[in-house]
Motif scaffolding. Structure first.
Motif, PDB file in Angstrom:
ATOM      1  N   LYS A  81      10.835   2.088  -1.695  1.00  0.00           N
ATOM      2  CA  LYS A  81       9.460   1.935  -2.192  1.00  0.00           C
ATOM      3  C   LYS A  81       9.368   0.938  -3.356  1.00  0.00           C
ATOM      4  O   LYS A  81       8.666   1.150  -4.351  1.00  0.00           O
ATOM      5  CB  LYS A  81       8.859   3.276  -2.580  1.00  0.00           C
TER       6      LYS A  81
ATOM      7  N   PRO B  12       3.430   4.372   5.592  1.00  0.00           N
ATOM      8  CA  PRO B  12       4.808   4.870   5.614  1.00  0.00           C
ATOM      9  C   PRO B  12       5.820   3.734   5.780  1.00  0.00           C
ATOM     10  O   PRO B  12       5.525   2.724   6.429  1.00  0.00           O
ATOM     11  CB  PRO B  12       4.850   5.807   6.829  1.00  0.00           C
TER      12      PRO B  12
ATOM     13  N   HIS C 292       0.840  -1.200   0.000  1.00  0.00           N
ATOM     14  CA  HIS C 292       0.000   0.000   0.000  1.00  0.00           C
ATOM     15  C   HIS C 292       0.881   1.258   0.000  1.00  0.00           C
ATOM     16  O   HIS C 292       1.738   1.436   0.860  1.00  0.00           O
ATOM     17  CB  HIS C 292      -0.925   0.012   1.214  1.00  0.00           C
ATOM     18  N   PRO C 293       0.668   2.160  -0.951  1.00  0.00           N
ATOM     19  CA  PRO C 293       1.526   3.344  -1.069  1.00  0.00           C
ATOM     20  C   PRO C 293       1.358   4.360   0.064  1.00  0.00           C
ATOM     21  O   PRO C 293       2.262   5.162   0.313  1.00  0.00           O
ATOM     22  CB  PRO C 293       1.119   3.956  -2.409  1.00  0.00           C
ATOM     23  N   ARG C 294       0.241   4.340   0.770  1.00  0.00           N
ATOM     24  CA  ARG C 294       0.015   5.329   1.828  1.00  0.00           C
ATOM     25  C   ARG C 294       0.561   4.900   3.196  1.00  0.00           C
ATOM     26  O   ARG C 294       0.595   5.705   4.115  1.00  0.00           O
ATOM     27  CB  ARG C 294      -1.471   5.645   1.952  1.00  0.00           C
TER      28      ARG C 294
END
Length: 182
Positions: A85, A54, A50-52
């Motif tokens: 990332k 942290p 999930h990109p959100r």
């Protein structure tokens, strides 16, 4: 989807260190274990991808799950991948590392399809001939596919050698279709 060239870059770096340290097998097993855990646990996979979320939270969860399962070297690599990332790499890293490690060991994957079960003796002979021809060790996988009617189909890397009866019949059919009567 992450580009394969990026995955290969990370795998090559891990492979170089593993070879230098003499830990190729252990690192391969640990990376495969990480990959399998992510494949089997959808919630964990979605969380890490999930990109959100942290990176600090991802690393904390990774530490809780993987810290005791993998060596400090592999854990550090996982954290580096999260920091950059590139978490999606973790879903394929075991397979890609195994492929690269096999190549470094001089092992070639080959797959044989036959119409009927072949004896262990014939299989051993085929494997020995392939190893002589290729000058490398061969990891041979056999599949029985009755639809090929007879003969064998051999895959070595991206090369296909079709010695099946079905393949021969298809080639004859294509030649007959190309034949024009004046």
């Amino acid at each position: 989807m992450i580009e394969r060239r990026i995955v290969i870059r990370y795998v090559k770096a891990l492979l170089d260190v593993a070879v230098r340290e003499g830990d190729l097998n252990r690192v391969g097993r640990e990376l495969m274990q990480v990959q399998m855990i992510l494949r089997e646990n959808r919630g964990l996979r979605e969380f890490l991808l999930h990109p959100r979320v942290p990176p600090s939270k991802k690393k904390k969860v990774s530490q809780d799950i993987f810290k005791g399962l993998v060596s400090p070297f592999v854990f550090h690599a996982l954290c580096h991948i999260v920091d950059k990332k590139r978490e999606e790499i973790l879903t394929v890293i075991g397979d890609e590392f195994k492929e690269a490690a096999d190549e470094a060991r001089g092992i070639v994957k080959a797959r044989v399809q036959t119409a009927i079960e072949i004896s262990e003796e014939r299989l051993k002979g085929l494997k020995e001939r392939l190893e002589q021809f290729l000058g490398k060790r061969v990891d041979l996988h056999v599949e029985v596919i009755p639809e090929i009617l007879g003969g064998i189909i051999l895959w070595i890397g991206s090369q296909i050698i079709d010695g099946s009866v079905r393949g021969r019949l298809e080639r004859i059919r294509n030649q007959l279709l190309e034949f024009k009567i004046a």
